[in-house]
Design a protein around this motif. Structure first.
Motif, PDB file in Angstrom:
ATOM      1  N   ARG A 220       2.575   1.126   2.532  1.00 33.73           N
ATOM      2  CA  ARG A 220       2.287   0.050   3.492  1.00 33.73           C
ATOM      3  C   ARG A 220       2.185  -1.301   2.783  1.00 33.73           C
ATOM      4  O   ARG A 220       2.601  -2.332   3.326  1.00 33.73           O
ATOM      5  CB  ARG A 220       0.989   0.351   4.235  1.00 33.73           C
ATOM      6  CG  ARG A 220       1.084   1.505   5.230  1.00 33.73           C
ATOM      7  CD  ARG A 220      -0.194   1.600   6.041  1.00 33.73           C
ATOM      8  NE  ARG A 220      -0.095   2.567   7.116  1.00 33.73           N
ATOM      9  CZ  ARG A 220      -0.792   3.704   7.176  1.00 33.73           C
ATOM     10  NH1 ARG A 220      -1.639   4.012   6.196  1.00 33.73           N
ATOM     11  NH2 ARG A 220      -0.654   4.525   8.189  1.00 33.73           N
ATOM     12  N   LEU A 221       1.617  -1.299   1.591  1.00 31.00           N
ATOM     13  CA  LEU A 221       1.486  -2.541   0.831  1.00 31.00           C
ATOM     14  C   LEU A 221       2.856  -3.125   0.509  1.00 31.00           C
ATOM     15  O   LEU A 221       3.065  -4.342   0.617  1.00 31.00           O
ATOM     16  CB  LEU A 221       0.702  -2.289  -0.455  1.00 31.00           C
ATOM     17  CG  LEU A 221       0.600  -3.470  -1.431  1.00 31.00           C
ATOM     18  CD1 LEU A 221      -0.077  -4.670  -0.768  1.00 31.00           C
ATOM     19  CD2 LEU A 221      -0.145  -3.056  -2.693  1.00 31.00           C
ATOM     20  N   ILE A 222       3.792  -2.289   0.123  1.00 28.41           N
ATOM     21  CA  ILE A 222       5.134  -2.781  -0.196  1.00 28.41           C
ATOM     22  C   ILE A 222       5.776  -3.413   1.039  1.00 28.41           C
ATOM     23  O   ILE A 222       6.395  -4.481   0.954  1.00 28.41           O
ATOM     24  CB  ILE A 222       5.998  -1.645  -0.773  1.00 28.41           C
ATOM     25  CG1 ILE A 222       5.492  -1.276  -2.172  1.00 28.41           C
ATOM     26  CG2 ILE A 222       7.475  -2.047  -0.831  1.00 28.41           C
ATOM     27  CD1 ILE A 222       6.085  -0.013  -2.745  1.00 28.41           C
TER      28      ILE A 222
ATOM     29  N   GLU B  99       7.335  -4.054  -7.247  1.00 27.46           N
ATOM     30  CA  GLU B  99       7.495  -3.087  -8.338  1.00 27.46           C
ATOM     31  C   GLU B  99       6.141  -2.610  -8.849  1.00 27.46           C
ATOM     32  O   GLU B  99       5.964  -1.430  -9.175  1.00 27.46           O
ATOM     33  CB  GLU B  99       8.302  -3.706  -9.473  1.00 27.46           C
ATOM     34  CG  GLU B  99       8.585  -2.745 -10.614  1.00 27.46           C
ATOM     35  CD  GLU B  99       9.468  -3.346 -11.688  1.00 27.46           C
ATOM     36  OE1 GLU B  99       9.837  -2.606 -12.619  1.00 27.46           O
ATOM     37  OE2 GLU B  99       9.792  -4.552 -11.605  1.00 27.46           O
ATOM     38  N   HIS B 100       5.181  -3.507  -8.903  1.00 26.95           N
ATOM     39  CA  HIS B 100       3.838  -3.144  -9.372  1.00 26.95           C
ATOM     40  C   HIS B 100       3.197  -2.098  -8.463  1.00 26.95           C
ATOM     41  O   HIS B 100       2.415  -1.252  -8.925  1.00 26.95           O
ATOM     42  CB  HIS B 100       2.959  -4.392  -9.434  1.00 26.95           C
ATOM     43  CG  HIS B 100       1.588  -4.141  -9.971  1.00 26.95           C
ATOM     44  ND1 HIS B 100       0.513  -3.841  -9.157  1.00 26.95           N
ATOM     45  CD2 HIS B 100       1.115  -4.122 -11.243  1.00 26.95           C
ATOM     46  CE1 HIS B 100      -0.559  -3.658  -9.901  1.00 26.95           C
ATOM     47  NE2 HIS B 100      -0.228  -3.822 -11.167  1.00 26.95           N
ATOM     48  N   ALA B 101       3.536  -2.140  -7.169  1.00 27.15           N
ATOM     49  CA  ALA B 101       2.960  -1.194  -6.211  1.00 27.15           C
ATOM     50  C   ALA B 101       3.697   0.138  -6.179  1.00 27.15           C
ATOM     51  O   ALA B 101       3.222   1.099  -5.570  1.00 27.15           O
ATOM     52  CB  ALA B 101       2.965  -1.809  -4.810  1.00 27.15           C
TER      53      ALA B 101
ATOM     54  N   PHE C 243      12.074   6.727  -5.281  1.00 27.18           N
ATOM     55  CA  PHE C 243      11.854   5.790  -4.190  1.00 27.18           C
ATOM     56  C   PHE C 243      10.576   5.001  -4.456  1.00 27.18           C
ATOM     57  O   PHE C 243       9.968   5.120  -5.517  1.00 27.18           O
ATOM     58  CB  PHE C 243      11.824   6.544  -2.859  1.00 27.18           C
ATOM     59  CG  PHE C 243      13.146   7.155  -2.508  1.00 27.18           C
ATOM     60  CD1 PHE C 243      14.139   6.394  -1.915  1.00 27.18           C
ATOM     61  CD2 PHE C 243      13.419   8.480  -2.823  1.00 27.18           C
ATOM     62  CE1 PHE C 243      15.379   6.937  -1.629  1.00 27.18           C
ATOM     63  CE2 PHE C 243      14.655   9.041  -2.537  1.00 27.18           C
ATOM     64  CZ  PHE C 243      15.642   8.260  -1.943  1.00 27.18           C
ATOM     65  N   CYS C 244      10.181   4.181  -3.512  1.00 25.01           N
ATOM     66  CA  CYS C 244       9.023   3.317  -3.757  1.00 25.01           C
ATOM     67  C   CYS C 244       7.793   4.113  -4.176  1.00 25.01           C
ATOM     68  O   CYS C 244       7.110   3.765  -5.134  1.00 25.01           O
ATOM     69  CB  CYS C 244       8.706   2.502  -2.501  1.00 25.01           C
ATOM     70  SG  CYS C 244       9.812   1.099  -2.233  1.00 25.01           S
TER      71      CYS C 244
END
Length: 220
Positions: free
Chosen positions: A90-92, A136-138, A144-145
């Protein structure tokens, strides 16, 4: 239930992709009379797309539509099982809406070499690299993400990334594409090769190309 909008919109493409990864059959239709028509505005007074039509009742905003699909079709989740990973996905999506998208869209107004503002382009280029760094940090280990399968964050980042790539290529701005290397390159390759996400990205990319050609013709 059907989705009103055009696949040339990254927000529409996000919802279409999310429905695909959840296995939800979601027909896509043009807004009746256009997005500013009285009929459409009854469903979504904001007058933007997409809008989900649920038995004559409208739900707007792509993230909210994805939330609705998650609530109504929980059998196959579009979010990771782990609560922390769900938050990261969700953050991404949130980073895309608040940061990445805000840096990509100004470049669309700089497509004409005769009228472009180089200062705007240079600032956008730096901010694109920085804000993709937030995403990218998240991310998790991937590909995948957050994990081995695409989730909400992938759908949001995927559509906006395709838009970014199309704009950077057409504008020839000399801006570094942050998804050309490292973890983000691994992620993008996985997205393009995924059976659910890849075809939507291709359809969106083709439609966005057509939209840019129309805009270029209008500038002449």
């Amino acid at each position: 239930m059907k989705l009103y909008g055009a696949i040339a919109s990254p927000y529409v493409a996000r919802v279409v992709m999310y429905a695909r990864i959840k296995g939800v059959d979601l027909p896509l239709a043009e807004a009746p009379g256009g997005i500013k028509s009285p009929e459409y505005l009854k469903l979504n007074p904001i007058g933007k797309m997409p809008t989900l039509d649920v038995d004559g009742k409208g739900i707007g905003e792509s993230t909210i539509i994805c939330d609705y699909l998650e609530d109504v079709y929980p059998q196959k989740s579009g979010l990771p099982a782990d609560p922390y990973d769900r938050a990261r996905s969700r953050l991404i999506a949130r980073i895309v809406d608040l940061y990445i998208g805000q840096q990509v869209t100004p470049l669309f107004r700089q497509m004409n070499p005769a009228t472009r503002d180089q200062a705007v382009i240079e600032t956008a280029g730096k901010e694109i690299v920085k804000t993709y760094g937030y995403a990218e940090h998240a991310m998790g280990s991937g590909p995948f993400c957050v994990g081995a399968t695409p989730t909400l964050g992938d759908c949001a980042l995927g559509a906006t990334t395709m838009m970014m790539k199309k704009i950077l290529a057409a504008g020839n701005f000399g801006i570094t594409d942050p998804t050309d290397s490292g973890r983000l390159a691994t992620w993008w390759k996985a997205m393009e090769g995924n059976a659910h996400c890849g075809p939507v990205l291709q359809d969106y990319g083709t439609a966005f190309d057509g939209f840019m050609k129309k805009m270029a013709a209008a500038r002449k």
